[in-house]
Enzyme design. Structure first.
Site, mmCIF file in Angstrom:
data_model
loop_
_atom_site.group_PDB
_atom_site.id
_atom_site.type_symbol
_atom_site.label_atom_id
_atom_site.label_comp_id
_atom_site.label_asym_id
_atom_site.label_seq_id
_atom_site.Cartn_x
_atom_site.Cartn_y
_atom_site.Cartn_z
ATOM 1 N N ALA A 65 0.846 -1.194 0.000
ATOM 2 C CA ALA A 65 0.000 0.000 0.000
ATOM 3 C C ALA A 65 0.880 1.242 0.000
ATOM 4 O O ALA A 65 1.920 1.289 0.665
ATOM 5 C CB ALA A 65 -0.909 -0.006 1.219
ATOM 6 N N GLY A 111 0.686 -4.957 1.433
ATOM 7 C CA GLY A 111 -0.557 -5.104 0.691
ATOM 8 C C GLY A 111 -0.388 -5.862 -0.610
ATOM 9 O O GLY A 111 -1.345 -6.464 -1.108
ATOM 10 N N GLU A 114 -0.618 -9.397 0.422
ATOM 11 C CA GLU A 114 -2.031 -9.635 0.736
ATOM 12 C C GLU A 114 -2.859 -9.790 -0.537
ATOM 13 O O GLU A 114 -3.765 -10.626 -0.614
ATOM 14 C CB GLU A 114 -2.567 -8.496 1.596
ATOM 15 N N GLU A 134 4.808 -4.535 7.958
ATOM 16 C CA GLU A 134 4.071 -3.445 8.607
ATOM 17 C C GLU A 134 4.580 -3.108 10.009
ATOM 18 O O GLU A 134 4.591 -1.937 10.408
ATOM 19 C CB GLU A 134 2.579 -3.790 8.663
#
Length: 255
Positions: A65, A111, A114, A134
């Protein structure tokens, strides 16, 4: 579809390509919106029987992200907008009727990992690197990563990766069950599309129902969706629908 994400359909196989190459495909809200739109189109295209998700940048499948988008959000904005959008769209990708294959080369971080885990299968180039980093920036995986990672590689290995922000290479990812195959980078697209075409050659109802059953067993999509479709296809289901349209009482029979 978008300058940031492209959808191409070639007969029974579709290809979704992450196209924010200059930013290593760091995910933004417009990219998520484009992925959402692509999923909507695929849901309405039963002639597509398999989907490949890849990147146009050989250095990265997806670097995660975009911290420039989420780093300045308040906790309320993070919950109301960022995490909820990502969860909804990744879950939509995961529950597409068609099997999905992530073709991964280079980085699959945060992300991006993910996103890959929201696909049914993962094929990785030998130069791939995987991480959920993260915790190193004071965050946690927010788009289903902890649940999907633990399901794929087990709770202890998931903790090993998440707690340490540990990076693992493609051979480790294969040994741990995070990916299904590892190939040379030059062969990645060819191999992913070979698998997609093989899946597309099978009976689509058998493949798609099997996907739903496996996902239901794993705690994903409910088997209720299968039962609902079956009920409507049975004689009494058709009779009920016809009676409703004709505004008459249905006449049900024994199975």
């Amino acid at each position: 579809m978008s300058d940031l994400l492209r959808l191409q359909v070639d007969g029974p196989v579709a290809r979704i390509t992450l196209a924010r190459a200059e930013k290593l495909n760091a995910l933004t809200v417009p990219m998520l919106d484009a992925l959402d739109a692509a999923c909507g189109q695929l849901e309405r295209t039963p002639s597509v029987r398999a989907v490949v998700l890849d990147s146009e940048n050989p250095k990265a499948f997806c670097s995660g992200a975009d911290i420039a988008e989420w780093g300045a959000l308040t906790p309320s904005e993070m919950w109301r907008v960022w995490t909820r959008i990502g969860h909804r769209i990744f879950d939509r990708l995961a529950t597409l009727p068609q099997p999905t294959i992530a073709a991964i080369h280079g980085l699959a971080f945060g992300g991006g990992l993910e996103l890959a885990m929201a696909c049914d299968l993962r094929v990785a180039a030998s130069n791939s690197t995987f991480a959920l980093p993260e915790a190193s920036v004071g965050a946690i995986p927010g788009w289903g990563g902890t649940k999907r990672l633990a399901r794929l590689i087990g709770p202890s290995r998931a903790k090993y990766m998440v707690f340490r922000s540990a990076r693992i290479d493609a051979s480790t990812a294969l040994a741990w069950g995070l990916v299904e195959e590892v190939v040379e980078a030059a062969s990645l697209s060819i191999r992913a599309h070979e698998i997609a075409r093989e899946i597309a050659s099978r009976a689509p109802e058998s493949v798609q129902l099997s996907k739903q059953l496996i996902d239901a067993e794993a705690g994903g999509l409910s088997a209720e969706t299968i039962a609902a479709g079956l009920a409507l296809a049975l004689p009494n289901g058709r009779e009920g629908a016809e009676a409703f349209k004709a505004k008459r009482d249905p006449s049900f029979t024994d199975s």
